[in-house]
Design an enzyme around this catalytic site. Structure first.
Site, PDB file in Angstrom:
ATOM      1  N   ASP A  39       0.794  -1.048  -0.144  1.00 45.75           N
ATOM      2  CA  ASP A  39       0.066   0.241  -0.070  1.00 45.75           C
ATOM      3  C   ASP A  39       1.187   0.973  -0.187  1.00 45.75           C
ATOM      4  OD1 ASP A  39      -2.658   1.017   0.120  1.00 45.75           O
ATOM      5  OD2 ASP A  39      -2.984   0.861   1.712  1.00 45.75           O
ATOM      6  N   ARG A  52       0.356   9.168 -10.222  1.00 44.13           N
ATOM      7  CA  ARG A  52       0.058   7.568  -9.580  1.00 44.13           C
ATOM      8  C   ARG A  52       0.651   6.622  -9.732  1.00 44.13           C
ATOM      9  NH1 ARG A  52      -3.420   6.802  -5.168  1.00 44.13           N
ATOM     10  NH2 ARG A  52      -4.010   4.917  -6.077  1.00 44.13           N
ATOM     11  N   HIS A  56       2.664   3.372  -8.749  1.00 43.29           N
ATOM     12  CA  HIS A  56       2.989   2.287  -9.119  1.00 43.29           C
ATOM     13  C   HIS A  56       4.355   0.829  -9.372  1.00 43.29           C
ATOM     14  CE1 HIS A  56      -0.514   2.105  -8.009  1.00 43.29           C
ATOM     15  NE2 HIS A  56      -1.128   2.677  -8.711  1.00 43.29           N
ATOM     16  N   LEU A 150      11.142 -20.901  -3.418  1.00 40.50           N
ATOM     17  CA  LEU A 150       9.952 -19.833  -3.250  1.00 40.50           C
ATOM     18  C   LEU A 150       8.848 -19.990  -3.893  1.00 40.50           C
ATOM     19  CD1 LEU A 150       9.083 -17.356  -0.859  1.00 40.50           C
ATOM     20  CD2 LEU A 150       9.874 -15.930  -3.142  1.00 40.50           C
ATOM     21  N   SER A 215      -8.071  -4.881   4.492  1.00 43.11           N
ATOM     22  CA  SER A 215      -8.710  -4.402   3.611  1.00 43.11           C
ATOM     23  C   SER A 215      -8.887  -5.737   2.329  1.00 43.11           C
ATOM     24  CB  SER A 215      -7.399  -4.138   2.554  1.00 43.11           C
ATOM     25  OG  SER A 215      -6.751  -2.656   3.253  1.00 43.11           O
TER      26      SER A 215
HETATM   27  C1  FPP Z   1      -1.819  -0.388  -3.385  1.00 42.37           C
HETATM   28  O1  FPP Z   1      -0.928   1.510  -3.059  1.00 42.37           O
HETATM   29  C2  FPP Z   1      -1.503  -0.688  -4.279  1.00 42.37           C
HETATM   30  C3  FPP Z   1      -1.256  -1.169  -5.743  1.00 42.37           C
HETATM   31  C4  FPP Z   1      -3.017  -1.068  -6.015  1.00 42.37           C
HETATM   32  C5  FPP Z   1      -0.668  -1.425  -7.012  1.00 42.37           C
HETATM   33  C6  FPP Z   1       0.178  -2.718  -6.588  1.00 42.37           C
HETATM   34  C7  FPP Z   1       0.822  -3.177  -7.829  1.00 42.37           C
HETATM   35  C8  FPP Z   1       2.418  -3.238  -7.954  1.00 42.37           C
HETATM   36  C9  FPP Z   1       3.261  -2.383  -7.000  1.00 42.37           C
HETATM   37  C10 FPP Z   1       2.808  -3.653  -8.885  1.00 42.37           C
HETATM   38  C11 FPP Z   1       3.063  -5.285  -8.646  1.00 42.37           C
HETATM   39  C12 FPP Z   1       3.671  -6.146  -9.938  1.00 42.37           C
HETATM   40  C13 FPP Z   1       3.516  -7.391 -10.038  1.00 42.37           C
HETATM   41  C14 FPP Z   1       3.340  -8.493 -11.605  1.00 42.37           C
HETATM   42  C15 FPP Z   1       3.065  -8.110  -8.591  1.00 42.37           C
HETATM   43  P1  FPP Z   1      -2.052   3.033  -3.764  1.00 42.37           P
HETATM   44  O2  FPP Z   1      -2.391   2.823  -4.922  1.00 42.37           O
HETATM   45  O3  FPP Z   1      -3.418   2.178  -3.299  1.00 42.37           O
HETATM   46  O4  FPP Z   1      -1.906   4.262  -2.460  1.00 42.37           O
HETATM   47  P2  FPP Z   1      -2.304   4.756  -2.590  1.00 42.37           P
HETATM   48  O5  FPP Z   1      -2.859   3.591  -0.630  1.00 42.37           O
HETATM   49  O6  FPP Z   1      -1.433   5.240  -1.900  1.00 42.37           O
HETATM   50  O7  FPP Z   1      -3.806   5.804  -3.048  1.00 42.37           O
END
Ligand code: FPP
Length: 262
Positions: A39, A52, A56, A150, A215
């Site tokens: 998160d 944003r 990611h 793993l 969540s």
């Molecule tokens: C939550 O942060 C994160 C996500 C919804 C996406 C997470 C995905 C990645 C890190 C890419 C991973 C890729 C693979 C292949 C595993 P948020 O956007 O909710 O952050 P916020 O709470 O600050 O809005």
């Protein structure tokens, strides 16, 4: 030399040496299964005046680190929450970006993951993601299915409640076919019908991002999981922070409802 060994303890010193990192004391107990809610990507980017999507992308670097860290430290299962059933409600642009990022990451990383003995599995309702992503998911699972270092579970279009609904439907089907009597529906039977069937429950949940909730992630499986929350955003959650979470975990007393700790 003796002076350095004594305060740390000789066994700990040997373990640290074996782990190849002399700067940190070895961990007393390693979680077998680690779950992470990644998160804070969006806020990390917004704090820097970036879109944003940049958060990611930066979060993906931490995914690589976490896989490496877990594999090097003997974790057997790592489950990452990449996209929830609720995340479809985000702006279309963000959803599309994330889906593209998953495809790109899989294409780019799969060979290296395979070389390093990582077995990839996906949990969630895959029928609802694009056919091209579904195909990559199936291919990665097939390619890595015999790997043993793993197991990396990636949760895409995953929700804990929806997982339980799916399990309940499958069990009801079996009951209707006469394959299962109501009294045979036990906790073990329910576990066997989840996406994580056959895997141990998570020992440790890590959630950066400063918010204290789970969540809708692995709600059945986390009945006795130890929780570690951090104020840091996921893109800032480097391996030193993972080490701190593991150290914290290794000092917890796990009682599983009993009187004596593990
Ligand atoms: C939550 O942060 C994160 C996500 C919804 C996406 C997470 C995905 C990645 C890190 C890419 C991973 C890729 C693979 C292949 C595993 P948020 O956007 O909710 O952050 P916020 O709470 O600050 O809005």
């Amino acid at each position: 030399m003796g002076l350095f060994i004594l305060p740390m303890g000789i066994f700990e010193w040997i373990r640290t040496k074996a782990a190849g990192d002399q700067s940190k004391p070895a961990l007393q107990r390693i979680p077998q299964h680690v779950a992470i809610i990644m998160d804070g990507n969006g806020r990390w980017a917004q704090h820097r005046g970036l879109p944003r999507s940049a958060g990611h992308r930066a979060g993906l670097d931490r995914v690589r680190d976490a896989v490496e860290f877990c594999a090097a430290n003997g974790v057997k299962y790592l489950t990452l929450f990449a996209f929830s059933t609720e995340n479809w409600r985000r702006p279309t642009e963000e959803v599309e970006y994330l889906m593209k990022l998953f495809e790109e990451a899989l294409k780019k990383e799969i060979a290296k993951l395979h070389e390093n003995g990582i077995r990839i599995r996906f949990i969630g309702l895959r029928e609802e993601v694009s056919p091209s992503l579904q195909q990559l998911m199936t291919e990665s699972e097939r390619l890595t299915k015999n790997n043993q270092t793993l197991v990396l579970n990636i949760a895409i279009n995953y929700g804990g409640r929806s997982e339980l609904v799916t399990a309940a439907r499958r069990i009801a089907e079996k009951a209707l076919q006469g394959e299962l009597q109501p009294q045979q529906i036990t906790e073990e039977q329910i576990s066997k019908h989840l996406f994580t069937a056959g895997q141990p429950d998570p020992d440790l949940l890590i959630k950066p991002g400063g918010e204290l909730r789970i969540s809708n992630f692995l709600i059945w499986q986390m009945a006795y999981t130890e929780f570690y929350f951090s104020e840091l955003m996921w893109p800032d959650f480097k391996n030193d922070e993972l080490y701190k979470a593991f150290r914290d975990y290794s000092q917890r007393k796990r009682r599983f409802g009993k009187v004596k700790g593990e």
